[in-house]
Design a protein around this motif. Structure first.
Motif, short mmCIF file in Angstrom:
data_model
loop_
_atom_site.label_atom_id
_atom_site.label_comp_id
_atom_site.label_asym_id
_atom_site.label_seq_id
_atom_site.Cartn_x
_atom_site.Cartn_y
_atom_site.Cartn_z
N TYR A 78 16.70 -9.93 -7.29
CA TYR A 78 16.17 -11.26 -7.61
C TYR A 78 15.57 -11.95 -6.39
O TYR A 78 14.75 -12.85 -6.54
CB TYR A 78 17.29 -12.12 -8.21
CG TYR A 78 18.11 -11.38 -9.23
CD1 TYR A 78 17.56 -10.99 -10.45
CD2 TYR A 78 19.42 -11.01 -8.96
CE1 TYR A 78 18.29 -10.28 -11.38
CE2 TYR A 78 20.18 -10.31 -9.89
CZ TYR A 78 19.61 -9.93 -11.09
OH TYR A 78 20.35 -9.22 -12.00
N ASP A 79 15.95 -11.51 -5.20
CA ASP A 79 15.41 -12.11 -3.98
C ASP A 79 13.90 -11.87 -3.87
O ASP A 79 13.19 -12.64 -3.21
CB ASP A 79 16.11 -11.53 -2.75
CG ASP A 79 17.58 -11.88 -2.71
OD1 ASP A 79 17.95 -12.94 -3.27
OD2 ASP A 79 18.36 -11.10 -2.13
N ASN A 138 24.55 -11.65 -15.09
CA ASN A 138 23.13 -12.02 -15.10
C ASN A 138 22.51 -11.65 -16.44
O ASN A 138 22.69 -10.51 -16.91
CB ASN A 138 22.38 -11.29 -13.98
CG ASN A 138 22.88 -11.65 -12.60
OD1 ASN A 138 22.89 -12.82 -12.23
ND2 ASN A 138 23.32 -10.65 -11.85
N ARG A 174 22.60 -17.13 -15.35
CA ARG A 174 23.78 -16.56 -14.67
C ARG A 174 25.01 -17.41 -14.92
O ARG A 174 24.95 -18.62 -15.07
CB ARG A 174 23.51 -16.46 -13.17
CG ARG A 174 24.70 -15.96 -12.34
CD ARG A 174 24.32 -15.87 -10.86
NE ARG A 174 23.34 -14.82 -10.62
CZ ARG A 174 22.57 -14.76 -9.54
NH1 ARG A 174 22.64 -15.71 -8.61
NH2 ARG A 174 21.73 -13.76 -9.39
N GLU A 211 22.45 -24.80 -8.80
CA GLU A 211 23.47 -23.93 -8.22
C GLU A 211 23.17 -22.47 -8.58
O GLU A 211 23.05 -22.13 -9.76
CB GLU A 211 24.85 -24.33 -8.76
CG GLU A 211 25.96 -23.34 -8.47
CD GLU A 211 26.17 -23.13 -6.98
OE1 GLU A 211 26.27 -21.96 -6.56
OE2 GLU A 211 26.23 -24.15 -6.25
N GLN A 212 23.03 -21.62 -7.57
CA GLN A 212 22.64 -20.24 -7.81
C GLN A 212 23.79 -19.35 -8.29
O GLN A 212 23.55 -18.25 -8.79
CB GLN A 212 22.03 -19.64 -6.53
CG GLN A 212 20.68 -20.25 -6.15
CD GLN A 212 19.62 -19.98 -7.21
OE1 GLN A 212 19.23 -18.84 -7.44
NE2 GLN A 212 19.16 -21.04 -7.88
N HIS A 213 25.01 -19.82 -8.12
CA HIS A 213 26.16 -19.02 -8.56
C HIS A 213 27.13 -19.89 -9.37
O HIS A 213 28.25 -20.17 -8.93
CB HIS A 213 26.86 -18.40 -7.35
CG HIS A 213 26.00 -17.45 -6.59
ND1 HIS A 213 25.79 -16.14 -6.99
CD2 HIS A 213 25.25 -17.62 -5.46
CE1 HIS A 213 24.97 -15.55 -6.14
NE2 HIS A 213 24.63 -16.42 -5.21
N ILE A 241 18.76 -20.17 -13.44
CA ILE A 241 18.79 -20.34 -11.98
C ILE A 241 17.50 -19.93 -11.28
O ILE A 241 17.26 -20.33 -10.14
CB ILE A 241 19.96 -19.56 -11.35
CG1 ILE A 241 19.74 -18.06 -11.51
CG2 ILE A 241 21.29 -19.99 -11.94
CD1 ILE A 241 20.59 -17.24 -10.58
N ALA A 242 16.63 -19.15 -11.97
CA ALA A 242 15.41 -18.69 -11.30
C ALA A 242 14.35 -18.29 -12.32
O ALA A 242 14.67 -17.89 -13.44
CB ALA A 242 15.72 -17.52 -10.37
N PRO A 256 13.98 -19.16 -7.01
CA PRO A 256 15.08 -20.03 -7.44
C PRO A 256 14.59 -21.38 -7.94
O PRO A 256 13.62 -21.93 -7.41
CB PRO A 256 15.92 -20.19 -6.17
CG PRO A 256 15.56 -19.02 -5.31
CD PRO A 256 14.11 -18.74 -5.60
#
Length: 300
Positions: free
Chosen positions: A150-151, A69, A64, A161-163, A52-53, A156
């Motif tokens: 992670y921010d 994570n 994730r 999709e981040q989640h 995701i990132a 990203p």
């Protein structure tokens, strides 16, 4: 002087504080070090994780699924004695969610932990860490609710999709740690004194590989996890004597359903005379010489 009622209340507060001195609230991430990040990424994707990132300045990827994570680190560390990326992936670090990272770090050092010198670059957070088993690290993270680490450190991947949802309700259950001969008491004391882990009775077991000693974290039930300490089997020749984190345990409400779903993704499970899939647990085959996952029945 306090009244008996006041003393009783104070005692209860002291017991609660002693039971979870760092305010542990589960695992934030588990990190692999490897020189073959793409190959390991394929394994993680079979297990339901999604990339995701990417890290802003290092060869590091964040995977994730659900509330889990996993970091894949192919960056060569500049510190001596760090986990060097190799073809065979190794579990290099675990990050623990705590109430206050600075206070947790100070508490650990006061109890005798060895500090890991920070190596923070521009636009990176300073995440305090101590030395764990072997060359591994234990990080303390207190930014995991509305704002996460992670921010700052990661960018990203667009359109991803981040989640992503967890496959069959998978979640972190624990970590298996291999230790040296006659080292169980040493490591049990380490986790008890620094973090407040509690040793479970010998008859209380999980999954299908009930070896060693089980320690339970002092986290709330919703984020609780376990450590399994396993000494080498003296009856086996050429026993692996190196201490280190061995594999990740994943909890799930229905092991057989999880095995079936993961099987559709290409995951194979060990079926032998000593180890086989059942409703209590299952063990994946080993990839890349070192990567395996243990499924354990757990309703959370």
């Amino acid at each position: 002087m306090s009244t008996p009622l006041q003393a009783s209340a104070a005692d209860r507060e002291a017991i609660q504080e002693a039971a979870n001195p760092l305010g542990l609230d589960g695992i934030e991430f588990i990190e692999y070090a490897t020189a073959k990040p793409q190959a390991l990424g394929q394994v993680l994707e079979m297990m339901g994780f999604r990339p995701i990132a990417r890290h802003r300045s290092r060869e590091v990827m964040l995977y994730r699924q659900g509330g889990m994570n996993v970091i894949v680190n192919a960056h060569i560390p500049v510190m001596p004695n760090g986990a060097q990326p190799a073809d065979k992936p190794m579990l290099a670090a675990v990050a623990l969610r705590v109430r206050d990272a600075a206070a947790a770090y100070a508490h650990a050092l006061e109890k005798g932990a060895w500090a890991v010198p920070p190596r923070v670059e521009v636009m990176e957070l300073n995440i305090p860490a101590i030395h764990g088993v072997g060359t591994s690290r234990i990080y303390f993270v207190d930014r995991y609710d509305k704002f996460s680490i992670y921010d700052v450190d990661f960018v990203p991947i667009p359109t991803v999709e981040q989640h992503p949802p967890a496959v069959a309700g998978l979640h972190f259950f624990g970590i298996v740690q291999y230790i040296g001969t006659d080292r169980t008491e040493d490591w049990a004391e380490f986790y008890r004194e620094l973090f407040g882990f509690i040793e479970l009775p010998a008859e209380q077991r999980f999954g299908i590989l009930p070896k060693g000693r089980i320690l339970r974290s002092p986290c709330p039930a919703s984020s609780r996890f376990y450590l399994q300490l396993i000494e080498p089997d003296a009856s086996v020749l050429e026993v692996e004597s190196n201490e280190g984190l061995q594999r990740i345990g994943l909890g799930c409400p229905d092991v057989l359903a999880a095995v079936a779903e993961l099987g559709k993704r290409g995951v194979e499970f060990v079926e032998s005379r000593g180890v086989h899939t059942e409703d209590r647990g299952a063990l994946t085959k080993t990839w890349m010489g070192s990567v395996s996952f243990e499924l354990v029945h757990n309703l959370r």
